[in-house]
Design a protein around this motif. Structure first.
Motif, short mmCIF file in Angstrom:
data_model
loop_
_atom_site.label_atom_id
_atom_site.label_comp_id
_atom_site.label_asym_id
_atom_site.label_seq_id
_atom_site.Cartn_x
_atom_site.Cartn_y
_atom_site.Cartn_z
N TRP A 1 0.84 -1.20 0.00
CA TRP A 1 0.00 0.00 0.00
C TRP A 1 0.87 1.25 0.00
CZ3 TRP A 1 -4.65 -1.08 -1.36
CH2 TRP A 1 -5.25 -2.27 -0.98
N SER A 2 0.55 2.17 -0.88
CA SER A 2 1.35 3.38 -1.01
C SER A 2 1.22 4.27 0.22
CB SER A 2 0.92 4.17 -2.25
OG SER A 2 1.65 5.38 -2.34
N SER A 3 2.31 4.91 0.58
CA SER A 3 2.31 5.87 1.68
C SER A 3 2.44 7.30 1.18
CB SER A 3 3.48 5.56 2.64
OG SER A 3 4.72 5.61 1.95
N LYS A 4 2.41 7.47 -0.14
CA LYS A 4 2.61 8.79 -0.74
C LYS A 4 1.28 9.54 -0.80
CE LYS A 4 5.65 9.03 -3.90
NZ LYS A 4 6.43 8.91 -5.15
N GLN A 5 1.10 10.48 0.12
CA GLN A 5 -0.14 11.23 0.18
C GLN A 5 -0.14 12.35 -0.87
OE1 GLN A 5 -1.81 12.33 3.95
NE2 GLN A 5 -0.84 10.62 5.03
N ARG A 6 -1.23 12.44 -1.60
CA ARG A 6 -1.40 13.47 -2.63
C ARG A 6 -2.78 14.09 -2.42
NH1 ARG A 6 2.03 11.91 -7.42
NH2 ARG A 6 2.93 9.85 -7.04
N ALA A 7 -2.88 14.93 -1.43
CA ALA A 7 -4.18 15.52 -1.09
C ALA A 7 -4.02 17.01 -0.86
CB ALA A 7 -4.75 14.85 0.16
N ALA A 8 -4.44 17.79 -1.86
CA ALA A 8 -4.38 19.25 -1.76
C ALA A 8 -5.24 19.83 -2.86
CB ALA A 8 -2.94 19.75 -1.89
N GLY A 9 -5.80 21.00 -2.60
CA GLY A 9 -6.69 21.62 -3.58
C GLY A 9 -6.04 21.86 -4.92
N ASN A 10 -4.76 22.24 -4.93
CA ASN A 10 -4.09 22.50 -6.21
C ASN A 10 -3.92 21.22 -7.02
OD1 ASN A 10 -2.02 21.82 -4.15
ND2 ASN A 10 -0.61 22.03 -5.87
N LEU A 11 -3.72 20.09 -6.32
CA LEU A 11 -3.60 18.81 -7.03
C LEU A 11 -4.94 18.38 -7.61
CD1 LEU A 11 -1.32 16.79 -4.56
CD2 LEU A 11 -0.64 18.23 -6.49
N TRP A 12 -6.00 18.59 -6.86
CA TRP A 12 -7.33 18.24 -7.37
C TRP A 12 -7.69 19.11 -8.57
CZ3 TRP A 12 -9.28 18.73 -1.68
CH2 TRP A 12 -8.84 17.61 -0.95
N LEU A 13 -7.31 20.39 -8.52
CA LEU A 13 -7.54 21.26 -9.67
C LEU A 13 -6.78 20.75 -10.89
CD1 LEU A 13 -8.70 23.82 -10.95
CD2 LEU A 13 -6.74 25.09 -10.02
N GLY A 14 -5.54 20.28 -10.65
CA GLY A 14 -4.77 19.72 -11.75
C GLY A 14 -5.46 18.51 -12.37
N GLU A 15 -6.11 17.69 -11.54
CA GLU A 15 -6.83 16.53 -12.06
C GLU A 15 -8.06 16.94 -12.86
OE1 GLU A 15 -6.27 12.82 -11.90
OE2 GLU A 15 -4.52 14.11 -12.08
N VAL A 16 -8.75 17.99 -12.43
CA VAL A 16 -9.89 18.49 -13.19
C VAL A 16 -9.43 18.92 -14.57
CG1 VAL A 16 -11.63 20.31 -13.35
CG2 VAL A 16 -11.19 19.20 -11.15
#
Length: 248
Positions: A121-136
């Motif tokens: 299981w990955s331990s690399k957290q990717r949780a931030a508004g700018n990252l979610w905007l990038g996914e959009v």
């Protein structure tokens, strides 16, 4: 389930699995060969991913359309409903299941190829508004690209165009352009360069669904009759084996 649908689901499972294997495997190799160069690692990963995606579309496109992505399949179903084209509701359910299971299998395969535990299981957290905007942004652009190509009669260039877009979006989006719920889930199963912590997966998936809605909205404004070309995503209907026509 018809034999034609079974072949198409097998193509979606295998193609998605190999795509995730390429993403995860090239990430492991990049981290191994360039351990101290954080700029070279993503370059190596993105080039391998882009080339693999284009190649896999060429291999599996004539069978299933090479969606490898639940948001592409959902858009195909949604836009094609009124025109009587694209995926049926049953097809959509099968495609999504095949893509999700394939993505997990691909991550496990990459782990095993590099002598790691099958599931880490990955331990690399990717949780931030700018990252979610990038996914959009990444997801909306992908939806707009594949359906614009289909509607304008340029679907044959999809392998190169989609591979190029994903390779570029890796660099111009803050999230490194997952743009795919199945791939996002699959990457949670590896604690390597390309991993994403399971706790970060829901945020990315929600952002991708928002990107799907934005992409469909842009298509409605720019290509109002895009649904008529749903059968051209990602490979033109004329390039498919008539025996695989899912509406039979």
């Amino acid at each position: 389930m018809t034999n034609a649908l079974r072949r198409r689901l097998l193509a979606e499972f295998t193609g998605t699995a190999l795509l995730v294997t390429a993403v995860v495997g090239s990430g492991i190799m990049a981290a191994t060969l360039s351990p101290d160069d954080i700029g070279l690692q993503p370059l190596e990963n993105s080039i391998a991913t882009a080339f693999a995606l284009g190649t896999l579309i060429l291999i599996f496109g004539p069978v299933s359309g090479a969606h490898f992505n639940p948001v592409v399949s959902a858009a195909d179903w949604f836009l094609g409903r009124r025109a009587g084209t694209g995926l049926t509701g049953r097809d959509l359910g099968g495609y999504v299941a095949a893509q999700l299971s394939g993505a997990i299998a691909g991550s496990v395969l990459a782990n095993l190829m590099f002598d790691l535990t099958a599931v880490t299981w990955s331990s690399k957290q990717r949780a931030a508004g700018n990252l979610w905007l990038g996914e959009v942004v990444a997801t909306a652009g992908l939806i707009l690209l594949v359906f614009a190509l289909a509607r304008s009669g340029r679907a044959p260039v999809a392998p190169a165009a989609v591979g190029a877009y994903i390779g570029a979006a890796y660099w111009f989006t803050s999230s490194t352009s997952f743009a795919n719920p199945a791939v996002t889930v699959g990457r949670a199963f590896t604690d390597t360069f390309a991993g994403i912590a399971p706790i970060s997966v829901p945020g990315f998936v929600v952002a991708q669904l928002v990107g799907l809605a934005v992409g469909i909205g842009l298509l409605a404004a720019l290509y109002p009759d895009a649904g008529r070309a749903a059968d051209q995503v990602v490979v033109p209907t004329d390039d498919r084996d008539p025996a695989l026509d899912h509406r039979r």
